[in-house]
Design a protein around this motif. Structure first.
Motif, PDB file in Angstrom:
ATOM      1  N   ASP A 100      24.138  -2.720   8.624  1.00 16.24           N
ATOM      2  CA  ASP A 100      23.603  -4.177   8.992  1.00 16.24           C
ATOM      3  C   ASP A 100      22.141  -3.950   9.494  1.00 16.24           C
ATOM      4  OD1 ASP A 100      25.942  -5.315   8.409  1.00 16.24           O
ATOM      5  OD2 ASP A 100      26.788  -5.065  10.703  1.00 16.24           O
ATOM      6  N   ALA A 101      21.312  -3.187   8.631  1.00 13.63           N
ATOM      7  CA  ALA A 101      19.930  -3.203   8.924  1.00 13.63           C
ATOM      8  C   ALA A 101      19.024  -2.915   7.886  1.00 13.63           C
ATOM      9  CB  ALA A 101      19.710  -1.853  10.075  1.00 13.63           C
ATOM     10  N   VAL A 102      17.860  -3.401   7.726  1.00 18.52           N
ATOM     11  CA  VAL A 102      16.708  -2.873   6.850  1.00 18.52           C
ATOM     12  C   VAL A 102      15.982  -1.777   7.581  1.00 18.52           C
ATOM     13  CG1 VAL A 102      14.689  -3.586   6.137  1.00 18.52           C
ATOM     14  CG2 VAL A 102      16.479  -5.024   5.688  1.00 18.52           C
ATOM     15  N   GLN A 103      16.018  -0.852   6.954  1.00 18.67           N
ATOM     16  CA  GLN A 103      15.283   0.472   7.695  1.00 18.67           C
ATOM     17  C   GLN A 103      13.866   0.647   7.083  1.00 18.67           C
ATOM     18  OE1 GLN A 103      18.219   3.452   6.715  1.00 18.67           O
ATOM     19  NE2 GLN A 103      18.902   3.505   8.949  1.00 18.67           N
ATOM     20  N   VAL A 104      13.103   1.009   7.981  1.00 17.54           N
ATOM     21  CA  VAL A 104      11.805   1.260   7.571  1.00 17.54           C
ATOM     22  C   VAL A 104      11.307   2.761   7.469  1.00 17.54           C
ATOM     23  CG1 VAL A 104       9.074   0.870   7.874  1.00 17.54           C
ATOM     24  CG2 VAL A 104      11.244  -0.934   8.738  1.00 17.54           C
ATOM     25  N   MET A 105      10.937   3.231   6.523  1.00 14.90           N
ATOM     26  CA  MET A 105      10.964   4.926   6.331  1.00 14.90           C
ATOM     27  C   MET A 105       9.279   4.954   5.785  1.00 14.90           C
ATOM     28  SD  MET A 105      12.802   7.212   3.457  1.00 14.90           S
ATOM     29  CE  MET A 105      14.396   7.358   4.401  1.00 14.90           C
ATOM     30  N   ASP A 106       9.117   6.198   6.544  1.00 11.16           N
ATOM     31  CA  ASP A 106       7.861   6.834   6.179  1.00 11.16           C
ATOM     32  C   ASP A 106       8.149   7.708   4.785  1.00 11.16           C
ATOM     33  OD1 ASP A 106       5.567   8.494   5.684  1.00 11.16           O
ATOM     34  OD2 ASP A 106       5.392   8.842   7.674  1.00 11.16           O
ATOM     35  N   PRO A 107       7.482   7.433   3.667  1.00  9.89           N
ATOM     36  CA  PRO A 107       7.993   7.931   2.483  1.00  9.89           C
ATOM     37  C   PRO A 107       7.263   9.322   2.450  1.00  9.89           C
ATOM     38  CG  PRO A 107       6.069   6.287   1.872  1.00  9.89           C
ATOM     39  CD  PRO A 107       6.675   6.191   3.616  1.00  9.89           C
ATOM     40  N   ASN A 108       6.419   9.594   3.351  1.00 12.83           N
ATOM     41  CA  ASN A 108       5.851  11.270   2.934  1.00 12.83           C
ATOM     42  C   ASN A 108       6.851  12.093   3.978  1.00 12.83           C
ATOM     43  OD1 ASN A 108       3.285  10.727   1.674  1.00 12.83           O
ATOM     44  ND2 ASN A 108       2.559   9.673   3.649  1.00 12.83           N
ATOM     45  N   THR A 109       7.258  11.597   5.000  1.00 12.35           N
ATOM     46  CA  THR A 109       8.239  12.663   5.768  1.00 12.35           C
ATOM     47  C   THR A 109       9.649  12.205   5.585  1.00 12.35           C
ATOM     48  OG1 THR A 109       8.378  10.934   7.640  1.00 12.35           O
ATOM     49  CG2 THR A 109       6.565  12.703   7.642  1.00 12.35           C
ATOM     50  N   GLY A 110       9.948  11.063   5.221  1.00 13.63           N
ATOM     51  CA  GLY A 110      11.498  10.554   4.959  1.00 13.63           C
ATOM     52  C   GLY A 110      12.060  10.159   6.157  1.00 13.63           C
ATOM     53  N   ASP A 144       0.925  -1.175  -0.014  1.00 11.66           N
ATOM     54  CA  ASP A 144       0.084  -0.102   0.018  1.00 11.66           C
ATOM     55  C   ASP A 144       0.759   1.184   0.045  1.00 11.66           C
ATOM     56  OD1 ASP A 144       0.927   0.023   2.606  1.00 11.66           O
ATOM     57  OD2 ASP A 144      -0.606   0.180   3.634  1.00 11.66           O
ATOM     58  N   TYR A 145       2.206   1.229  -0.221  1.00  9.64           N
ATOM     59  CA  TYR A 145       3.062   2.220  -0.493  1.00  9.64           C
ATOM     60  C   TYR A 145       3.329   3.088   1.032  1.00  9.64           C
ATOM     61  CZ  TYR A 145       3.511   0.786  -5.050  1.00  9.64           C
ATOM     62  OH  TYR A 145       3.627   0.135  -6.266  1.00  9.64           O
ATOM     63  N   SER A 146       2.666   2.443   2.126  1.00  6.32           N
ATOM     64  CA  SER A 146       2.588   3.237   3.270  1.00  6.32           C
ATOM     65  C   SER A 146       4.048   3.333   3.990  1.00  6.32           C
ATOM     66  CB  SER A 146       1.792   2.572   4.409  1.00  6.32           C
ATOM     67  OG  SER A 146       2.102   1.369   4.785  1.00  6.32           O
ATOM     68  N   VAL A 147       4.936   2.402   3.529  1.00  4.98           N
ATOM     69  CA  VAL A 147       6.262   2.455   4.272  1.00  4.98           C
ATOM     70  C   VAL A 147       7.228   1.886   3.092  1.00  4.98           C
ATOM     71  CG1 VAL A 147       5.812   1.877   6.691  1.00  4.98           C
ATOM     72  CG2 VAL A 147       6.122   0.365   5.095  1.00  4.98           C
ATOM     73  N   VAL A 148       8.436   2.434   3.016  1.00  2.00           N
ATOM     74  CA  VAL A 148       9.630   1.757   2.028  1.00  2.00           C
ATOM     75  C   VAL A 148      10.468   1.221   3.163  1.00  2.00           C
ATOM     76  CG1 VAL A 148      10.790   4.188   2.219  1.00  2.00           C
ATOM     77  CG2 VAL A 148      11.133   2.441   0.463  1.00  2.00           C
ATOM     78  N   TYR A 149      10.983  -0.063   2.585  1.00  3.08           N
ATOM     79  CA  TYR A 149      12.211  -0.602   3.176  1.00  3.08           C
ATOM     80  C   TYR A 149      13.372  -0.442   2.482  1.00  3.08           C
ATOM     81  CZ  TYR A 149       7.965  -3.296   4.940  1.00  3.08           C
ATOM     82  OH  TYR A 149       6.746  -3.396   5.631  1.00  3.08           O
TER      83      TYR A 149
END
Lengths: 387, 320
Positions: free
Chosen positions: B71-81, B59-64
């Motif tokens: 050494d991490a997969v980060q989870v970002m809010d695509p609206n705010t960065g 649903d494009y609510s987060v970007v991985y």
């Protein structure tokens, strides 16, 4: 982690059991030599030079082998100075016909000429001598270490590219330095460059005290030139040349801009991963001889994977065929020259802090492979053992 | 005045609704966000170290984002960065794929020869699967039953049963496999081999090799023709294949497996993604530090957009 590994291994057995198991034994033999005393001890030669590269390749092969039912093992023998190298090789040949040799050229020829070696496959991972790829080549001997001409051709291509056409040369007095200087002269001829000024470094002063005084005077009568090449394989005095020359000119060869099989600054083409795996295993940076040993053991692994065979003859045939290619983290597939058994490979041009270029440089073309612009091409090699 | 503010709101919403291409810059530790209307970088977002793989939730609510050196997969809010949190990922995550369930990430841990399965909701590691050396290419079948990891030094595609999280097949491919995709409703698996210079096509039902796609770029030595990332057009009729240092894309007919065209793009072309209707393709060019926009119908490179240093991954984000 361990618990998980055991579980995972159990899973592999199920997968691998379709193929019948194949045991591949590789023997690494290192001849220790007297090291020349050098002015600086900033770059000590690691005791496990070469062997660590072979060990890393073994790990790589083993991981692949688990999926295919192939088991690899590596034996390491270190022959002390004055020890019987041929004896060690003979003993190894009773257990396997896949031998990796880390020794001076005369030891390598001796080993290749042993009667028991005739059906074996040997890899030279240390000797850059041109003769081993030419008149002294052996059919049972492949070379993963680049020859001196490969290294000096790489330098020369860079000079051509930069239009540094006037080259000056300083050479040390050791036989290796003389051989390197001869390779520089031959490479210069090959690429149409001239070496107008030459000098031999025969001082025995301690350059840490007075390099700044000695080197300007020593280089003053070289006249003017575009680049100064230093032939000093042990890097005894070469490290004191840069910035101390009479004319402010770049230095190449043993220090300054170096041409090597591998360097810690290489990180493109996935090399960062190889570097970090090596460092994690050995606690130090990967050096050219480590890379050559890695390439030899990986060549065996790749050939076993593709042919499902483990005998020297089948593997040699495959390694010299068109089908073989090794992913060597240098941006191109690596293959063996069918006329002298030399591994074709890009040469790293670097200074201590960064990669400068990777030879062959753009624009140096060849009808077969651009990599054959480096080192002895087929017509230049006097090797007839591979015909 | 009131009218004006309505107008302003309208203007704001139109600017906000332009679709975007997100590009990870491996050596800048940033993401460049390209606005697909202006074709300019409108935002540069900071990430962890050495960002490579990038993918949005369904649903494009987060970007991985795979921040390999963190050494991490980060989870970002695509609206705010804003980085919302990190997922446990295992060491050196390079590339990953989101399972059709929108919940499980299959992550290639390049330095560890492991594929890690992470539950993005509970933020826990569900499984770790031993694979070959330097795992990189990741794919999941459309029905979600099979996950694939390719390993660069072992030169294999590892087939993972997502129910048991165990390997059920290992198939050899040419040297340095880089990218994997399920094609034609999951009936075929395609794997690109960078050093081998080929794409191997597998029949998924039998895991048998079905075809091998080869490339030949005029004036470029075969050694430099190195297929890496690739994407399929609408209906899986054609594949666009990045050829790395050959600086070209190949257009492959997915039925005949023949190359129909080569398109010159930037230097060391890596990965790519399409816009919403798949009429335009955006490639990351690692060495030249830019993104090339290619028109899919005419097969022409139309524009180059400068991004950060060593752009690697690309992901499309619709905004309406």
């Amino acid at each position: 982690m361990n618990k998980f590994l055991t579980a995972a291994c159990a899973a592999f057995i199920g997968v691998a059991s379709q193929a019948s198991a194949l045991d591949v034994v590789i023997h690494y033999i290192h001849q220790e030599v007297e090291q020349l005393p050098t002015l600086s001890n900033l770059d000590p030669i690691p005791d496990d030079l070469g062997a660590q590269g072979a060990q890393l390749a073994l790990e790589d092969n083993t991981t692949t082998g688990r999926f295919l039912g192939q088991n690899y093992s590596l034996d390491i023998t270190i022959v002390p100075v004055g020890g019987d190298f041929n004896q060690a090789v003979s003993e190894a040949l009773t257990k396997t016909d896949l031998i990796v040799l880390d020794a001076p050229a005369d030891h390598i020829i001796g080993a290749a000429d042993l009667e028991k070696s005739s059906a074996a496959l040997l890899f030279n991972v240390s000797a850059p001598d041109i003769a081993l790829r030419s008149e002294d080549c052996r059919a049972n001997l492949l070379h993963t270490f680049p020859s001196r001409p490969m290294q000096t051709d790489a330098l020369m291509q860079f000079f051509v590219k930069r239009r540094w056409s006037d080259i000056a040369l300083i050479e040390g007095t050791q036989p290796e330095d003389q051989a390197y200087a001869a390779a520089v002269l031959a490479s210069a001829r090959k690429f149409g460059m001239s070496i107008d000024a030459r000098k031999t470094w025969a001082f025995d002063a301690d350059m840490r005290r007075n390099a700044a005084q000695e080197v300007p005077l020593f280089t003053q009568d070289l006249g003017d030139y575009d680049v100064l090449v230093v032939a000093d394989e042990a890097n005894d005095f070469a490290r004191y040349i840069p910035f101390n020359t009479w004319h402010p000119r770049p230095v190449a060869g043993a220090d300054g801009l170096t041409a090597k099989a591998w360097d810690r600054v290489v990180e493109q083409w996935g090399a960062a991963q190889l570097q970090s795996r090596f460092e994690e295993q050995s606690g130090r940076a990967m050096l050219p001889r480590d890379y050559a040993a890695w390439a030899a053991v990986r060549s065996i692994g790749e050939a076993v994977t593709r042919t499902q065979a483990g005998d020297a003859q089948s593997l040699r045939d495959f390694l010299l065929s068109d089908q073989f290619e090794l992913a060597g983290f240098k941006g191109r597939p690596l293959t063996y020259r069918s006329w002298n058994g030399q591994l074709r490979q890009p040469i790293t041009l670097a200074h201590r802090g960064a990669l400068v270029a990777s030879a062959p440089l753009e624009g140096f073309l060849h009808q077969r492979s651009e990599l054959d612009t480096l080192g002895l091409d087929k017509p230049e090699s006097a090797c007839s053992q591979f015909d | 005045m009131k009218k004006l503010s309505v107008l302003a709101a309208l203007l704001l919403s139109t600017t906000a609704t332009a679709d975007e291409i997100w590009v990870t810059n491996e050596k800048d530790d940033t993401i460049s966000v390209i606005d697909l209307e202006t074709l300019e970088v409108t935002r540069t977002l900071e990430t962890g170290e050495r960002p490579r793989g990038i993918t949005f939730s369904k649903d494009y609510s987060v970007v991985y984002i795979c921040a390999s050196d963190s050494d991490a997969v980060q989870v970002m809010d695509p609206n705010t960065g804003e980085i919302l949190h990190d997922l446990p990922s295992g060491e050196d995550p390079e590339q990953f794929v989101l399972h059709p369930d929108d919940r499980h990430l299959y992550i290639a841990n390049e330095d560890d020869a492991i594929t890690t399965v992470v539950d993005t909701q509970s933020r826990t590691v569900v499984a770790q699967i031993d694979v070959g050396i330097e795992p990189e290419g990741m794919a999941v079948s459309p029905d979600g039953k099979i996950a694939i990891t390719t390993s660069e030094t072992t030169n294999m595609a590892h087939w993972i049963d997502t129910e048991t999280q165990k390997l059920f097949a290992n198939t050899l491919v040419d040297s340095r496999p880089r990218h994997a995709e399920f094609v034609k409703d999951g009936s075929e698996l395609w794997v690109s081999s960078e050093i081998g210079g080929t794409i191997t096509v597998f029949d998924v039902a039998t895991q048998a090799e079905k075809a091998k796609i080869e490339f030949k770029v005029k004036g470029v030595h075969p050694d430099r023709v190195q297929p890496v990332g690739f994407e399929l057009t609408q209906g899986d009729t054609h594949a666009f294949v990045a050829l790395g240092p050959a600086n070209h894309l190949a257009v492959v007919n997915a039925d005949t497996y023949e190359v129909e065209d080569y398109i010159l793009v930037g230097r060391r072309v890596w990965h790519m993604d399409f816009n919403a209707d798949r009429s335009k393709l955006f490639t990351t060019n690692g060495v030249s530090g830019d993104v090339t926009m290619v028109d899919v119908a005419s097969r022409k490179a139309e524009k180059t957009i400068k991004v950060g240093r060593f752009p690697w991954g690309a992901a499309f984000r619709p905004t309406n």
